[in-house]
Scaffold this motif. Structure first.
Motif, PDB file in Angstrom:
ATOM      1  N   VAL A 210      -6.142  50.119 -21.342  1.00 51.29           N
ATOM      2  CA  VAL A 210      -6.682  48.842 -20.880  1.00 51.29           C
ATOM      3  C   VAL A 210      -5.765  47.692 -21.283  1.00 51.29           C
ATOM      4  O   VAL A 210      -5.289  47.622 -22.429  1.00 51.29           O
ATOM      5  N   PHE A 211      -5.530  46.801 -20.327  1.00 49.92           N
ATOM      6  CA  PHE A 211      -4.668  45.641 -20.543  1.00 49.92           C
ATOM      7  C   PHE A 211      -5.456  44.561 -21.280  1.00 49.92           C
ATOM      8  O   PHE A 211      -6.464  44.060 -20.775  1.00 49.92           O
ATOM      9  N   THR A 212      -5.002  44.203 -22.481  1.00 53.12           N
ATOM     10  CA  THR A 212      -5.679  43.178 -23.273  1.00 53.12           C
ATOM     11  C   THR A 212      -4.850  41.911 -23.427  1.00 53.12           C
ATOM     12  O   THR A 212      -5.294  40.962 -24.081  1.00 53.12           O
ATOM     13  N   GLY A 213      -3.660  41.863 -22.832  1.00 53.73           N
ATOM     14  CA  GLY A 213      -2.842  40.664 -22.929  1.00 53.73           C
ATOM     15  C   GLY A 213      -2.517  40.327 -24.369  1.00 53.73           C
ATOM     16  O   GLY A 213      -2.092  41.184 -25.149  1.00 53.73           O
ATOM     17  N   THR A 214      -2.750  39.065 -24.740  1.00 54.96           N
ATOM     18  CA  THR A 214      -2.461  38.614 -26.102  1.00 54.96           C
ATOM     19  C   THR A 214      -3.654  38.768 -27.036  1.00 54.96           C
ATOM     20  O   THR A 214      -3.576  38.386 -28.205  1.00 54.96           O
ATOM     21  N   VAL A 215      -4.758  39.306 -26.526  1.00 56.42           N
ATOM     22  CA  VAL A 215      -5.955  39.476 -27.352  1.00 56.42           C
ATOM     23  C   VAL A 215      -5.807  40.738 -28.197  1.00 56.42           C
ATOM     24  O   VAL A 215      -5.563  41.828 -27.665  1.00 56.42           O
ATOM     25  N   ASP A 216      -5.953  40.593 -29.493  1.00 56.04           N
ATOM     26  CA  ASP A 216      -5.866  41.725 -30.419  1.00 56.04           C
ATOM     27  C   ASP A 216      -7.262  42.331 -30.572  1.00 56.04           C
ATOM     28  O   ASP A 216      -8.152  41.699 -31.155  1.00 56.04           O
ATOM     29  N   PRO A 217      -7.485  43.542 -30.057  1.00 59.35           N
ATOM     30  CA  PRO A 217      -8.821  44.149 -30.160  1.00 59.35           C
ATOM     31  C   PRO A 217      -9.290  44.339 -31.598  1.00 59.35           C
ATOM     32  O   PRO A 217     -10.495  44.446 -31.842  1.00 59.35           O
ATOM     33  N   VAL A 218      -8.352  44.381 -32.547  1.00 58.15           N
ATOM     34  CA  VAL A 218      -8.750  44.500 -33.953  1.00 58.15           C
ATOM     35  C   VAL A 218      -9.400  43.201 -34.425  1.00 58.15           C
ATOM     36  O   VAL A 218     -10.407  43.205 -35.140  1.00 58.15           O
ATOM     37  N   GLN A 219      -8.827  42.069 -34.004  1.00 54.87           N
ATOM     38  CA  GLN A 219      -9.377  40.776 -34.395  1.00 54.87           C
ATOM     39  C   GLN A 219     -10.572  40.378 -33.537  1.00 54.87           C
ATOM     40  O   GLN A 219     -11.387  39.546 -33.952  1.00 54.87           O
ATOM     41  N   VAL A 220     -10.668  40.944 -32.338  1.00 51.78           N
ATOM     42  CA  VAL A 220     -11.800  40.661 -31.445  1.00 51.78           C
ATOM     43  C   VAL A 220     -12.469  41.996 -31.125  1.00 51.78           C
ATOM     44  O   VAL A 220     -12.253  42.575 -30.053  1.00 51.78           O
ATOM     45  N   PRO A 221     -13.272  42.506 -32.040  1.00 56.70           N
ATOM     46  CA  PRO A 221     -13.891  43.825 -31.835  1.00 56.70           C
ATOM     47  C   PRO A 221     -14.744  43.849 -30.567  1.00 56.70           C
ATOM     48  O   PRO A 221     -15.477  42.908 -30.264  1.00 56.70           O
ATOM     49  N   GLY A 222     -14.609  44.926 -29.835  1.00 57.25           N
ATOM     50  CA  GLY A 222     -15.398  45.088 -28.625  1.00 57.25           C
ATOM     51  C   GLY A 222     -14.802  44.456 -27.388  1.00 57.25           C
ATOM     52  O   GLY A 222     -15.385  44.578 -26.301  1.00 57.25           O
ATOM     53  N   PHE A 223     -13.648  43.778 -27.522  1.00 59.11           N
ATOM     54  CA  PHE A 223     -13.039  43.172 -26.338  1.00 59.11           C
ATOM     55  C   PHE A 223     -12.623  44.274 -25.368  1.00 59.11           C
ATOM     56  O   PHE A 223     -11.834  45.152 -25.717  1.00 59.11           O
ATOM     57  N   PRO A 224     -13.146  44.255 -24.123  1.00 61.90           N
ATOM     58  CA  PRO A 224     -12.907  45.382 -23.221  1.00 61.90           C
ATOM     59  C   PRO A 224     -11.598  45.315 -22.465  1.00 61.90           C
ATOM     60  O   PRO A 224     -11.210  46.291 -21.810  1.00 61.90           O
ATOM     61  N   GLY A 225     -10.912  44.160 -22.507  1.00 63.39           N
ATOM     62  CA  GLY A 225      -9.712  44.003 -21.708  1.00 63.39           C
ATOM     63  C   GLY A 225     -10.039  43.833 -20.236  1.00 63.39           C
ATOM     64  O   GLY A 225     -11.200  43.781 -19.823  1.00 63.39           O
ATOM     65  N   PHE A 226      -8.978  43.727 -19.434  1.00 62.10           N
ATOM     66  CA  PHE A 226      -9.133  43.540 -17.985  1.00 62.10           C
ATOM     67  C   PHE A 226      -8.930  44.887 -17.307  1.00 62.10           C
ATOM     68  O   PHE A 226      -7.828  45.426 -17.276  1.00 62.10           O
ATOM     69  N   ASN A 227     -10.012  45.415 -16.776  1.00 62.51           N
ATOM     70  CA  ASN A 227     -10.003  46.727 -16.140  1.00 62.51           C
ATOM     71  C   ASN A 227     -10.052  46.540 -14.630  1.00 62.51           C
ATOM     72  O   ASN A 227     -11.037  46.012 -14.104  1.00 62.51           O
ATOM     73  N   PRO A 228      -9.013  46.945 -13.887  1.00 61.97           N
ATOM     74  CA  PRO A 228      -9.030  46.738 -12.436  1.00 61.97           C
ATOM     75  C   PRO A 228     -10.142  47.483 -11.716  1.00 61.97           C
ATOM     76  O   PRO A 228     -10.423  47.193 -10.554  1.00 61.97           O
ATOM     77  N   LEU A 229     -10.790  48.431 -12.386  1.00 61.98           N
ATOM     78  CA  LEU A 229     -11.901  49.145 -11.757  1.00 61.98           C
ATOM     79  C   LEU A 229     -13.244  48.461 -12.009  1.00 61.98           C
ATOM     80  O   LEU A 229     -14.258  48.858 -11.435  1.00 61.98           O
ATOM     81  N   ASP A 230     -13.255  47.437 -12.863  1.00 57.59           N
ATOM     82  CA  ASP A 230     -14.457  46.625 -13.117  1.00 57.59           C
ATOM     83  C   ASP A 230     -13.977  45.197 -13.332  1.00 57.59           C
ATOM     84  O   ASP A 230     -14.004  44.658 -14.431  1.00 57.59           O
ATOM     85  N   ALA A 231     -13.540  44.577 -12.235  1.00 56.46           N
ATOM     86  CA  ALA A 231     -12.730  43.364 -12.327  1.00 56.46           C
ATOM     87  C   ALA A 231     -13.496  42.133 -12.786  1.00 56.46           C
ATOM     88  O   ALA A 231     -12.880  41.162 -13.224  1.00 56.46           O
ATOM     89  N   THR A 232     -14.822  42.131 -12.699  1.00 53.26           N
ATOM     90  CA  THR A 232     -15.572  40.933 -13.080  1.00 53.26           C
ATOM     91  C   THR A 232     -16.223  41.050 -14.454  1.00 53.26           C
ATOM     92  O   THR A 232     -16.981  40.166 -14.854  1.00 53.26           O
ATOM     93  N   ARG A 233     -15.937  42.106 -15.175  1.00 56.20           N
ATOM     94  CA  ARG A 233     -16.629  42.307 -16.453  1.00 56.20           C
ATOM     95  C   ARG A 233     -16.394  41.155 -17.422  1.00 56.20           C
ATOM     96  O   ARG A 233     -17.314  40.714 -18.127  1.00 56.20           O
ATOM     97  N   LEU A 234     -15.166  40.640 -17.478  1.00 57.24           N
ATOM     98  CA  LEU A 234     -14.884  39.550 -18.408  1.00 57.24           C
ATOM     99  C   LEU A 234     -15.617  38.273 -18.013  1.00 57.24           C
ATOM    100  O   LEU A 234     -16.011  37.486 -18.889  1.00 57.24           O
TER     101      LEU A 234
END
Length: 347
Positions: A210-234
């Motif tokens: 999953v593409f998370t860009g500059t977001v560190d999933p360790v510092q932002v627990p639960g961040f799902p990233g941008f998933n092209p198969l669920d494009a509006t989740r964010l």
């Protein structure tokens, strides 16, 4: 929504700096000013814009790559052109006139990349600060002679060589308007067996990585990233625990009536931009101090046509969704100095 003001036949057309709350703007009355990604620290922006596009990739197998971007955006609405006349011969009894009047609100959109990744890797994804989009355009509010409920339009001009007209409808709803949950960027015409189809390997790659860009999933627990198969989740996650009191919904579609997209010959031949649908949600959010925060979310899907024949055997080329989402806040009202040389001299 208040009924639009009926322009009189002898009323002058005029251009002025747009003002928030101006009823002449109808469904656009909250838009004037500058919208951008909220700053989380001085000079550091939020990067809440995300998009995905499939691009022809000569020599690769499959012969395309999927590119994902995280981006920051500035969207400025500055000038309003009031009383624009379209001359006609058919009478609209609601306004007792054969002419149509339109109010237009101009905009300038600028987007710069924060982070990017592609697969297969091309070496061309680029780095932070890269300009990836610029678009001047107009939002149109039709005050009379509407057809099939269509009361708004969007004219967009794209430096790649595209000009788009989207038509649509506006609505104001109490509370939070729903965000669609079934938006996928998977190409149309290649099947859906993402687990086993080599042709869908780029999509599977970004589903599993999953593409998370500059977001560190360790510092932002639960961040799902941008998933092209669920494009509006964010977008949907960004609405959690907000007190949205009212939402203005603006829906534009280039497939309605006489709308459409015109492209330069190279675009038509190689990767034709065939359609565009965009929805803007203008949210009024109640703050703890009693004030109201204006926030904008949008979803845009541009369909690109390239590669014939389709693997599924249906006619026409494969259709590739180019999906963009963002969440922005209004940070400033229009600057009168910016528009003073373009407004009507009414002295």
């Amino acid at each position: 929504m208040a009924s639009p003001r009926i322009y009189q036949k002898n009323e002058r057309r005029h251009i002025e700096v747009a003002q928030t709350g101006d009823d002449d703007l109808g469904p656009f009355k909250l838009l004037p000013g500058t919208w951008t990604n909220a700053e989380v620290a001085p000079g550091v922006q939020d990067g809440r814009g995300w998009n995905m596009i499939a691009l022809p990739f000569g020599g690769a197998r499959p012969p395309f790559r999927v590119l994902l971007n995280q981006y920051n955006e500035s969207l400025m609405f500055t000038l309003v052109d009031k009383g624009v006349p379209n001359r006609g011969v058919r009478l609209d009894p609601d306004v007792n006139s054969t002419d149509q009047r339109i109010v237009t609100l101009d905009y300038q959109q600028s987007i710069h990349q924060v982070a990017a990744a592609d697969f297969p890797e091309s070496g061309e994804a680029g780095g932070a600060g890269l300009a990836i989009h610029h678009e001047p355009g107009l939002f149109l509010h039709m005050l009379s002679h509407e057809t099939n409920g269509i009361d708004i339009g969007r004219l967009a001009t794209i430096p790649h060589g595209d000009s788009a007209l989207g038509l649509g409808t506006s609505a104001v709803v109490d509370g939070l308007a729903p965000i669609p949950e079934t938006v996928t960027a998977l190409a149309v015409g290649v099947g859906t067996d993402i687990e086993n189809s080599p042709y869908l390997a780029p999509y599977k790659h970004f589903r599993d990585n999953v593409f998370t860009g500059t977001v560190d999933p360790v510092q932002v627990p639960g961040f799902p990233g941008f998933n092209p198969l669920d494009a509006t989740r964010l977008l949907r996650l960004g609405n959690d625990q907000l007190n949205v009191t009212r939402t203005t919904v603006l829906d534009f579609d280039t497939t309605l009536e006489e709308a459409g997209i015109v492209n330069i010959p190279f675009i038509v031949r190689e990767a034709n931009a065939a359609s565009m649908r965009s929805t803007f949600w203008i949210q009024e959010i109640a703050q703890d101090d009693g004030s109201t925060l204006l926030r904008m979310q949008y979803l845009q899907v541009v369909m690109l046509d390239f590669f014939i024949p389709r693997p599924d055997g249906m006619p026409g080329p494969i259709r590739w969704p180019h999906v963009s989402i963002n969440t922005m806040v209004k940070v400033a009202e229009p600057d009168p100095e910016v528009g003073k040389y373009m407004t009507t001299n009414r002295a």
